[in-house]
Enzyme design. Sequence first.
Site, short mmCIF file in Angstrom:
data_model
loop_
_atom_site.label_atom_id
_atom_site.label_comp_id
_atom_site.label_asym_id
_atom_site.label_seq_id
_atom_site.Cartn_x
_atom_site.Cartn_y
_atom_site.Cartn_z
N ASN A 1 9.15 80.55 44.12
CA ASN A 1 8.48 81.72 44.67
C ASN A 1 9.03 82.00 46.06
O ASN A 1 9.32 81.08 46.84
CB ASN A 1 6.95 81.58 44.66
CG ASN A 1 6.42 80.39 45.41
OD1 ASN A 1 7.07 79.35 45.51
ND2 ASN A 1 5.22 80.51 45.94
N GLU B 1 7.96 84.35 49.20
CA GLU B 1 6.94 85.23 49.76
C GLU B 1 7.54 86.11 50.85
O GLU B 1 8.71 85.97 51.22
CB GLU B 1 5.77 84.37 50.27
CG GLU B 1 5.12 83.62 49.13
CD GLU B 1 3.89 82.82 49.52
OE1 GLU B 1 3.63 82.65 50.73
OE2 GLU B 1 3.17 82.37 48.60
N CYS C 1 7.30 85.75 42.14
CA CYS C 1 6.96 84.45 41.55
C CYS C 1 8.22 83.67 41.15
O CYS C 1 9.27 84.26 40.88
CB CYS C 1 6.15 84.66 40.28
SG CYS C 1 4.51 85.34 40.53
N GLU D 1 8.74 82.08 38.33
CA GLU D 1 9.15 82.30 36.94
C GLU D 1 10.07 83.51 36.82
O GLU D 1 11.11 83.48 36.16
CB GLU D 1 7.93 82.52 36.04
CG GLU D 1 7.01 81.32 35.95
CD GLU D 1 5.90 81.33 36.99
OE1 GLU D 1 6.15 81.77 38.14
OE2 GLU D 1 4.79 80.89 36.67
N CYS E 1 1.49 83.85 35.84
CA CYS E 1 0.69 85.07 36.01
C CYS E 1 1.03 86.07 34.90
O CYS E 1 2.03 85.92 34.18
CB CYS E 1 0.92 85.69 37.38
SG CYS E 1 2.42 86.68 37.52
N CYS F 1 4.54 87.74 34.96
CA CYS F 1 5.62 86.82 34.53
C CYS F 1 5.59 86.64 33.01
O CYS F 1 6.64 86.55 32.38
CB CYS F 1 5.50 85.49 35.25
SG CYS F 1 5.92 85.60 37.00
N1 THU Z 1 3.08 82.30 42.00
C1 THU Z 1 4.16 82.01 41.23
O1 THU Z 1 5.26 81.76 41.74
N2 THU Z 1 4.01 82.01 39.88
C2 THU Z 1 2.84 82.29 39.24
O2 THU Z 1 2.83 82.40 38.02
C3 THU Z 1 1.60 82.46 40.01
C4 THU Z 1 1.77 82.63 41.47
C5 THU Z 1 3.23 82.33 43.45
C6 THU Z 1 3.14 83.71 44.07
C7 THU Z 1 2.72 83.39 45.48
O3 THU Z 1 3.88 83.12 46.24
C8 THU Z 1 1.92 82.10 45.35
O4 THU Z 1 2.24 81.56 44.08
C9 THU Z 1 0.42 82.29 45.46
O5 THU Z 1 -0.03 83.26 44.57
#
Ligand code: THU
Length: 142
Positions: A46, A48, A57, A59, A94, A97
């Site tokens: 991930n 940000e 994300c 994935e 999520c 994804c």
């Molecule tokens: N996140 C992912 O990388 N994958 C997911 O399927 C759920 C959430 C990340 C996004 C964000 O950077 C952090 O987790 C908190 O939501």
Amino acid sequence: MEKDFDRGELIRHALEQQKKAYAPYSGYQVAAAVLMDSGKVYTGVNVENASYPAGICAERNAIFHAAACGERRITAIAVVAGLRGENTEYSSPCGICRQVMREFCDPKEMRVILARTPEDYRERTLEELLPESFGPESLPRL
Ligand code: THU
């Protein structure tokens, strides 16, 4: 057709990447390793952003990495996640994804591995995580 693969090895690929997650806002470090039908593995974390919605994300990062390398068919994806890299939970992808995974697989065959360690994981098909999904075959042909 279902393909066999080494779950532990795929999880290890994800775990190796997890420290590269860029998560200064949530502290939640996620990594994914996607195994394509070619046998190649692509990873993502991930990433940000100070403008929160601009982040992505792990994935999708891994799948887009594979797609950008010309890959089109997913066999399996392993996901690891935890606050500051402590993987206490099985983190489930999520909704966005899941839909991106749907584009590049047969949902009845594709495996999603939710892992804490190479030995401790839960396994689902994408069909279980995203039933009655909308995919490329759902669109009428032009
Ligand atoms: N996140 C992912 O990388 N994958 C997911 O399927 C759920 C959430 C990340 C996004 C964000 O950077 C952090 O987790 C908190 O939501």
